[in-house]
Design an enzyme around this catalytic site. Structure first.
Site, short mmCIF file in Angstrom:
data_model
loop_
_atom_site.label_atom_id
_atom_site.label_comp_id
_atom_site.label_asym_id
_atom_site.label_seq_id
_atom_site.Cartn_x
_atom_site.Cartn_y
_atom_site.Cartn_z
N ARG A 1 4.57 0.19 -6.23
CA ARG A 1 4.56 -0.69 -5.06
C ARG A 1 3.60 -1.86 -5.23
NH1 ARG A 1 6.50 2.47 -0.39
NH2 ARG A 1 5.30 1.22 1.04
N LYS B 1 13.54 -14.08 -11.62
CA LYS B 1 13.27 -12.98 -12.56
C LYS B 1 12.33 -13.45 -13.66
CE LYS B 1 14.23 -10.31 -10.79
NZ LYS B 1 14.97 -10.19 -9.55
N ASN C 1 -1.26 2.18 5.86
CA ASN C 1 -0.34 1.11 5.45
C ASN C 1 -0.04 0.29 6.69
OD1 ASN C 1 -0.18 2.33 3.00
ND2 ASN C 1 2.02 2.71 3.06
N GLY C 2 -0.04 -1.04 6.57
CA GLY C 2 0.32 -1.88 7.71
C GLY C 2 -0.87 -2.69 8.18
N HIS D 1 19.11 -35.56 -8.53
CA HIS D 1 18.28 -35.97 -7.39
C HIS D 1 16.80 -35.66 -7.61
CE1 HIS D 1 22.00 -36.77 -5.29
NE2 HIS D 1 22.43 -35.59 -5.71
N GLU E 1 8.69 -14.12 -12.27
CA GLU E 1 7.89 -13.00 -11.74
C GLU E 1 7.43 -12.04 -12.82
OE1 GLU E 1 9.64 -10.49 -8.68
OE2 GLU E 1 11.59 -10.61 -9.62
N LYS F 1 6.07 -4.23 -4.74
CA LYS F 1 7.50 -3.92 -4.66
C LYS F 1 8.02 -4.17 -3.25
CE LYS F 1 11.50 -2.24 -5.97
NZ LYS F 1 12.36 -3.20 -6.69
N CYS G 1 0.82 -1.22 0.00
CA CYS G 1 0.00 0.00 0.00
C CYS G 1 0.85 1.26 0.00
CB CYS G 1 -0.89 0.01 1.23
SG CYS G 1 -1.87 -1.47 1.42
N TRP H 1 -3.18 -2.68 -1.55
CA TRP H 1 -2.88 -4.04 -1.97
C TRP H 1 -3.55 -4.94 -0.94
CZ3 TRP H 1 0.07 -8.38 -0.37
CH2 TRP H 1 0.45 -9.27 -1.40
N GLU I 1 18.21 -16.73 -8.86
CA GLU I 1 17.79 -15.36 -9.18
C GLU I 1 17.30 -15.29 -10.64
OE1 GLU I 1 17.02 -12.89 -7.64
OE2 GLU I 1 17.18 -11.19 -8.98
#
Ligand code: M6R
Length: 608
Positions: free
Chosen positions: A27, A485, A100-101, A504, A488, A603, A2, A74, A481
């Protein structure tokens, strides 16, 4: 996650709030809204959707006021819809709140309000603030804000308006960041700097449990006891102002291309070539402390966790301290043994990630020495730890982290070299590494100059449903990584593995339809990587190989080779991740995905 924006001044608030919402949208959000004071009442407009669709429906005539608050939500408590969007309000619409929170005790507070006959209409915890504030307000906004701090547990940043206070925004901070932007005869409130740039000349960082009463000409700050305190202003510096795309079609591509300059600045400012020393005095770890550490815990999430994997290799390998990389959300569950001989490092771009914040707080509580490897020094984590290594990547807007990752790697390598220096395990090491670090920006530039080759590979993988990414040693994290990338931003299912894991299990997935990206550049793990590549090849798997210039086997083994220059193995992960960043970018672009704001992602993840 948010975002909050508030404005009070002499201009119309609506355009400032809408622009603020646009600037906060990096965000991640699923709904947005505004409240504006007009003719003695609060006009609230909000809904599910993107600001491009919502703003044209908000009539400037019906929202003609010079004080207002706005929000990007969000969803956490309740689905994204009109009712749950912020601003939330009390039943009389005398109070509007953006938040926010999370309130941790919201269920108990809701029950108490309902028992008092207060109708709650949304599923959000935020609505509780509006009702509590409205009931506590008797003309004194500080007293009503203090009531919120007393009644509510959790982490929250709030901007509040009351219909009885025409040009006033009340800002309250606990746990989540909140800034006041100070302009000329106008002031703003925001959850981060971006919407303030261009309007504010200075900012006031609200401290823990502080309340700000913001009017066009004044900002008054109060502590949790209601005592007025001095508001420290800091100027907005040049790098913080830099938020444009500079002609690139996406922030992600711009940020990928910023890497050489950022690496240069970080390395040049931290290496003293004359005395062959790494300079990290401001990080605040003495030689004695370095010598006393018997364990390093590197803690992070997502991309930051991948940087931790590399950090653990170099801290253990160079400084000789047993080191481990841990996902922040798993940290507490391990019940780690902690004391002052443990160095706990929170690695985070935002410094706001709730999981990382909670984990590092438990390291603080356990008596460990704590450090933040951060891109935002003035963040929640920055204020929690004993010291900060600022990686100075500059603002990163794209949800997918790129330049921050390579800065984290460089920062952690510098830290390991510093540890080695202090512990006497680094004789001759810096002399060996310094030239490689000096050349690193040019090596990354070389890879960026080879984007055309990556484009060819992207045209091939764009139709894949699944992909594998393999690497070993320092590049095990690079593989993870690369896969993160790809998944996402392109939504291709991608898995990254240390290549030794293939036999394995994952090798069962190999087929012509599942391209494998293998990092097999020169260095101690190349031969074993080539062995893995042959195994994939033997099963008719398609191979995209990241290989060092001049490698004679590469073309024979791979369908596509992404060439990188020869570099020292310690800095190879910084170079090797760049073609993977470009590959995911180009694949996502070809697939028509929203590169900078991928679906479902925020974000900064400020909830657990
Ligand atoms: O702000 P942080 O570095 O703490 O964020 C951690 C992760 O949420 C973040 O790296 C995430 O994985 C990125 N979207 C990756 O591109």
């Amino acid at each position: 996650m948010c975002g909050i924006i508030g404005y009070t001044g002499s201009s119309q608030a609506l355009p400032v709030l809408v622009q603020g919402i646009r600037l906060l949208s990096y965000r991640g959000y699923d709904s947005a809204g505004v409240a504006i004071w007009q003719d003695g009442s609060l006009r609230i407009r909000k809904d599910k959707g993107r600001i491009e669709d919502l703003a044209p429906r908000w009539s400037p005539d019906e929202l003609a006021g010079t004080t207002g608050i706005g929000h990007t939500r969000w969803a956490t408590h309740g689905v994204p819809n009109q009712v749950n969007a912020h601003p939330q309000h009390d039943d009389g619409e005398t109070v509007a709140v953006v938040h926010n929170g999370i309130i941790e005790n919201d269920l108990a507070l809701r029950e108490a309000l309902e028992a008092d006959g207060v109708p709650l209409v949304s599923d959000t915890d935020t609505e509780v603030f509006a009702h509590l504030f409205a009931r506590a307000f008797d003309g004194d906004p500080v007293a009503a804000a203090r009531h919120l701090l007393e009644a509510c547990h959790g982490a929250f940043a709030l901007a509040i308006q009351h219909a009885a206070m025409p040009d006033t925004i009340i800002a309250v901070r606990r746990g989540s960041p909140l800034l006041v932007g100070v302009g000329v005869r106008e002031n703003l409130v925001a959850s981060d700097l971006r919407p303030l740039v261009g309007r504010a000349d200075a900012v006031i960082d609200l401290g823990e449990d502080q309340i700000a009463i913001v009017t066009p000409d004044d900002v008054r700050l109060f502590d949790a006891d209601g005592a007025e305190i001095t508001a420290e202003r800091r100027p907005i510096d040049h790098s913080e102002r830099d938020i444009g795309k500079d002609g690139y079609p996406h922030f992600m591509l711009k940020e990928i291309h910023e890497q050489p300059d950022r690496i240069y600045e970080l390395v040049a400012s931290r290496i003293d070539p004359k005395h062959q020393r790494v300079r990290l005095e401001d990080v605040g770890i003495t030689d004695e402390q370095w010598r006393a550490f018997d364990r390093v815990d590197l803690i992070g999430c997502g991309t930051a966790f991948h940087a931790c994997l590399y950090g653990a290799y170099v801290l253990e390998g160079l400084a000789g301290i047993p080191s481990r990389a841990l996902m922040a959300h798993e940290y507490d569950a391990r019940k780690p043994h902690l004391d002052e001989r443990v160095l706990a490092i929170a690695v985070s771009q935002s410094g706001e990630t709730m999981d990382t914040k909670i984990a590092i707080q438990s390291a603080v509580d356990g008596g460990a020495h704590t450090l933040g490897v951060l891109n935002v020094r003035e963040s929640v984590i920055g204020r929690t730890v004993n010291g900060v290594l600022d990686i100075h990547a500059g603002p990163e807007v794209a949800v997918a982290s790129t330049k921050v990752y390579t800065q984290m790697l460089c920062g952690l390598l510098l830290l390991a070299l510093r540890g080695a220096q202090a512990r006497g395990t680094g004789d001759g090491l810096l002399a060996e590494i310094a030239p490689a670090l000096k050349r690193l920006p040019d090596d990354v530039r070389t890879v960026l100059g080879r984007f055309d080759r990556v484009r060819e590979a992207a045209r091939d993988v764009r139709r894949a449903g699944d992909m594998l990414f393999l690497g070993r040693g320092f590049d095990a994290g690079t593989a993870l990584e690369g896969a993160l990338k790809m998944k996402e931003i392109s939504y291709i299912h991608a898995e990254g593995y240390p290549a030794g894991e293939m036999k394995h299990g994952p090798i069962a997935l190999v087929s012509r339809e599942v391209p494998t990206v293998a990092i097999a550049t020169s260095g101690p793990t190349r031969e074993r990587m080539i062995g893995n590549v042959r195994e994939v090849r033997a099963r008719d798997g398609e191979i995209i190989l990241v290989a060092t210039d001049g490698d004679g086997d590469a073309e024979k083994l791979a369908d596509f080779v992404l060439w990188v220059p020869e570099v020292h193995p310690l800095v190879a992960p910084v170079v090797n991740v760049v073609p993977l960043q470009l590959l995911s970018y180009e694949t996502a672009r070809l697939r028509g995905c929203d590169v900078d704001q991928p679906r479902n992602l925020a974000k900064t993840v400020t909830v657990q």
